[in-house]
Structures are given as C-alpha cells and as structure tokens.
Scaffold this active site. Structure first.
Site, PDB file in Angstrom:
ATOM      1  N   PRO A 191     -10.143   8.616  -9.699  1.00 47.45           N
ATOM      2  CA  PRO A 191     -10.813   8.266 -10.960  1.00 47.45           C
ATOM      3  C   PRO A 191     -10.320   6.976 -11.624  1.00 47.45           C
ATOM      4  O   PRO A 191     -10.955   6.496 -12.563  1.00 47.45           O
ATOM      5  CB  PRO A 191     -10.518   9.468 -11.860  1.00 47.45           C
ATOM      6  CG  PRO A 191      -9.307  10.107 -11.277  1.00 47.45           C
ATOM      7  CD  PRO A 191      -9.352   9.838  -9.805  1.00 47.45           C
TER       8      PRO A 191
ATOM      9  N   LYS B  81     -15.220   4.765 -11.068  1.00 48.95           N
ATOM     10  CA  LYS B  81     -16.344   4.298 -10.258  1.00 48.95           C
ATOM     11  C   LYS B  81     -17.238   5.422  -9.730  1.00 48.95           C
ATOM     12  O   LYS B  81     -18.346   5.164  -9.244  1.00 48.95           O
ATOM     13  CB  LYS B  81     -15.820   3.479  -9.065  1.00 48.95           C
ATOM     14  CG  LYS B  81     -15.249   2.145  -9.467  1.00 48.95           C
ATOM     15  CD  LYS B  81     -16.350   1.214  -9.946  1.00 48.95           C
ATOM     16  CE  LYS B  81     -15.819   0.045 -10.711  1.00 48.95           C
ATOM     17  NZ  LYS B  81     -16.566  -0.297 -11.889  1.00 48.95           N
TER      18      LYS B  81
HETATM   19  C1  PHB Z   1     -12.590   9.106 -18.748  1.00 44.38           C
HETATM   20  O1  PHB Z   1     -12.584  10.306 -18.438  1.00 44.38           O
HETATM   21  O2  PHB Z   1     -13.018   8.724 -19.841  1.00 44.38           O
HETATM   22  C2  PHB Z   1     -12.093   8.088 -17.796  1.00 44.38           C
HETATM   23  C3  PHB Z   1     -11.644   8.479 -16.542  1.00 44.38           C
HETATM   24  C4  PHB Z   1     -11.188   7.531 -15.647  1.00 44.38           C
HETATM   25  C5  PHB Z   1     -11.175   6.191 -16.035  1.00 44.38           C
HETATM   26  C6  PHB Z   1     -11.622   5.812 -17.273  1.00 44.38           C
HETATM   27  C7  PHB Z   1     -12.073   6.756 -18.154  1.00 44.38           C
HETATM   28  O3  PHB Z   1     -10.720   5.258 -15.152  1.00 44.38           O
END
Ligand code: PHB
Ligand code: APR
Length: 390
Positions: free
Chosen positions: A293, A297
């Site tokens: 995560p 993406k």
């Molecule tokens: C989120 O859950 O808001 C989130 C997750 C991973 C990221 C950025 C935001 O890289």
C-alpha cells in the site's frame, strides 16, 4: 440468464467496469460472493490519481469525490526527526492526488448501479467459469439453494486476489511475487487529521508510519508492525503512543487522539499474474496484481485496467474491432509493472527491515537525503505518485 459481459466481483473494479459498459449500451451482470454490506465494510487505501477521478466522472459517478474528496498538492516525508515536504503539484506541472476512501467510492458506484436498475447478484456462491476458451462462455453459481447459469460473450474476472477467476487458469499463468517481512497496523478514528493538506510518510528507528485521512473529521493512520502481532496486542493508547514516537516532535504534538472505529493488521505483498487474458476471460484489478500500500497504487491500477477493458469491449461491440481485446494484457501489464516498481521502491525506502545489515541501513538514509535534496529525484517520486499516463 443471458448477458453480454458477466462480471465476477462487486469490488471497485467490477462496479466501475459495469458502469462504464452500461454507459456505452453494453449489457452486464455482476456476481458477488459476499453481501453488499460486507463489501462496504472493507477498509482500504483512499488516494486517487487524477486519471482515476477522471474515469469516475466518465462513468457518471464523480459527484461524491467532487463533494467529499480532499485535494493534496504535496506529500511529506519524515525521517531523522525532521519533516521534508515534496511539492508534488509544482514538480509535475500542476498535478494533484485526491484523498477519498475506497469505501465511499464503492458506495457511490453501488448506488449508481442500483439507481439504474442494473443486476448485481450478491451472495452468489460456488461461482464457476466454463468454456471461456470457446465462443460461448458460461458462469454457474448457487443462490438460495439453486444452481443458476449465466450465458455471456465475455467474462471479466474482477474478483480480487482470492477469487475464482485466476484460480480457473492456474496452470496457464506465470506468477511473480514478493512478500515483505512486516505488516501495517491501521487505525481509523473520527478525529481531525494531523496533516489535512499532505499525506505524511515516516521512516524512524521504530519503523514506518503513515498519516492519512478520509475527511476533515476522519483520520487514517498506520504503523509498521511485526507480522506476528495480533490486533488485540494494540490498545488504542499503545497505537497513539507508537505513532507519536515515530513522527517529528511538531507533528507528534499535533496528533489528536480518539477511540478507533476500525483497527486491523495487513501483510504487504507485491504480486503480478501474467497474462491477463485467456480467450474470453479477462482478469482486472486485484485478481491479477497486488501492490504493497505504500504509494496507494492498488485502486488506481484497478481503475486503469478497467479503463482498458471497457474500451476493449466497447471497440468489440460497437466498432467490431478486436484491437483492444488483443492488446489488453500487454497494455495493462506495462502500467502495472511500472506501479509495481514504484510501490516496491517506496516500501523499501520507507520501512525498517528486520534483517537489514548496517550497510543497507546507511544506504537507505543516503537515498532519503538524496531524494529530498535532488529536484530530479523528487520529480521522479512526484510523477509516479500522481500516476503515470494511461
Ligand atoms: C490511506 O489509507 O489513506 C492510505 C494508504 C496508503 C497510502 C496512502 C494513504 O500510501
Ligand atoms: N465469486 C464472486 N465474487 C467473488 C469471488 C467469487 N468466487 N471471490 C471474490 N469475490 C469478490 C469479493 O468478495 C470482492 O467483493 O470479488 C470482489 C473483489 O473486490 P476487491 O478485492 O476489492 O478487488 P478489486 O475490485 O479489484 O479492487 C481493487 O482493492 O485491495 C484493493 O488496493 C486494492 O484498492 C484496490 C482494490
């Protein structure tokens, strides 16, 4: 039952595909294993590239993100106890990302589908795919104790990592996988975000941290944790203490704490299955690939697959051209591998690896220093963060 495109899975990929096809007059039915409420209960990342927001508008479901999304012009990296803003907007000639939760986006798509009277069969069990190698594919499933058959011209496998679609072609795919030696503990809380204008990615001696948001009153935070940890070991108080300890003093001071409304631990994985087309079966989204995560993406890649797949079906049905269908897999995989590279790189840069030797740790610190002090490196990060062109 009969339809032009049978879509397996009512996650963001399946719902968005259904919407785009319907807009072009192509009939589709979605079969989903879970209930609608269960699908909405899954919390995932929520950062949308501009191409994803544009696609939502094209699908006629952009009102929610326009009203509830928060535009971010920059991101912040925290390391060595200090904050380093990256001017993503300036470095990409004016591009931005939008914070909007996957739950909210899925709800918008579900509501649009229901309002148009389109068929989604929830709680369809034992979904099985047949004859997609020939010209008349079928999908069978169980619902309310009866076996049903759906005849179709194409099957879109939008059923996520654990779905039946990729499993149906197990002996025909090549899989590429990397599993990381840590997980993310995520907390959702109804408190104002510590950084409402920029997502914060932190690398401290205690590990990775991330400050994100769903709205100006709902925050999403993560800390890197061992894969062996259990959610029960993490009280809210322990989580907030750990998050603060990983941020710089100024941000730590600003964190507003409150009771968690969701708390979960997720492993991190990079995964790609090739190819993505098997006769009349097409894989899209998490069914074909997973990114860690870091960089958010996953949803955006699902959206670009769906863009290519809907164009391919539209070309087939409305223009009698096979070009889009024949190039689908290669087009998707080119963008996917670039996003895989970026997500792997950002994950490697921002986490503490339990087995890292001191040389590797020093190189990581040098790379962070180079990144925030080099316009070229900051630009490379930014252009990937806002999303490479379709
Ligand atoms: C989120 O859950 O808001 C989130 C997750 C991973 C990221 C950025 C935001 O890289
Ligand atoms: N039959 C029918 N439906 C199934 C089956 C099956 N055998 N197996 C899985 N499904 C359903 C799941 O219940 C789920 O609702 O398919 C759907 C797949 O949805 P997602 O896992 O959300 O995958 P996708 O729509 O491709 O969305 C990708 O999810 O993990 C994130 O980062 C990722 O944001 C990205 C998004």
């Amino acid at each position: 039952m009969k339809t032009q495109v049978a879509i397996i899975g009512a996650g963001p990929s399946g719902l968005l595909l259904g919407q785009l096809l319907h807009k072009s007059g192509i009939d589709n039915i979605i079969l989903e294993r879970q209930s609608g409420d269960y699908v909405l209960g899954r919390i995932r990342a929520g950062i949308l590239e501009q191409v994803t927001v544009d696609l939502l508008h094209e699908a006629g479901v952009g009102a929610g993100v326009d009203a509830g999304g928060t535009v971010h012009h920059s991101i912040e990296l925290v390391f060595g106890g200090a904050r380093h803003p990256i001017d993503v907007h300036g470095l990409t000639g004016g591009k931005v990302v939008t914070a909007y939760g996957q739950t909210e986006l899925t709800r918008d798509l579900m509501q649009a589908r229901a309002a148009q009277g389109l068929t989604t069969v929830y709680e369809a069990s034992d979904v099985a795919l047949h004859d997609f190698d020939g010209s008349r594919p079928r999908v069978t499933y169980q619902k309310d104790g009866q076996t049903h058959t759906l005849e179709c011209e194409f099957i879109a496998g939008c059923d996520g990592f654990h779905g039946v679609s990729r499993a149906s072609v197990k002996d025909k795919v090549t899989e590429y996988e990397k599993v990381y030696p840590f997980g993310w503990l995520g907390v959702l809380a109804d408190v104002p975000p510590v950084s409402p204008h920029a997502i914060v990615y932190g690398n401290s001696e205690r590990g990775f941290s991330l400050c994100s948001m769903r709205s100006l009153t709902r925050s999403r935070y993560y800390v890197q944790c061992p894969l062996t940890d259990k959610v029960e070991q993490w009280s809210d108080a322990r989580f907030w203490d750990e998050l603060r300890a990983r941020l710089d003093p100024e941000l730590a001071e600003r964190v507003v704490t409150g009771p968690s409304i969701e708390k979960s631990i997720a492993p991190l994985r990079s995964f790609v299955a090739e190819p993505m087309r098997f006769g009349r079966l097409f894989l899209a989204g998490d069914a074909a690939h997973i990114v860690p995560p870091t960089g958010a993406k996953g949803l955006n890649l699902a959206a670009s697959d769906v863009k290519y797949l809907s164009s391919a079906f539209i070309e087939h049905f409305n223009e009698r051209s096979a070009a889009g269908i024949d190039t689908y897999s290669a087009r998707c995989l080119r963008r996917i591998w670039r996003a895989e590279r970026f997500s792997w790189w950002l994950t490697t840069l921002m986490h503490r690896f339990p087995d890292a030797e001191s040389f590797g740790q020093k190189v990581q610190e040098a790379e962070l220093d180079y990144l925030v002090n080099s316009r070229a490196m900051s630009t490379a990060l930014s252009e990937n963060y806002v999303g490479l062109p379709l």
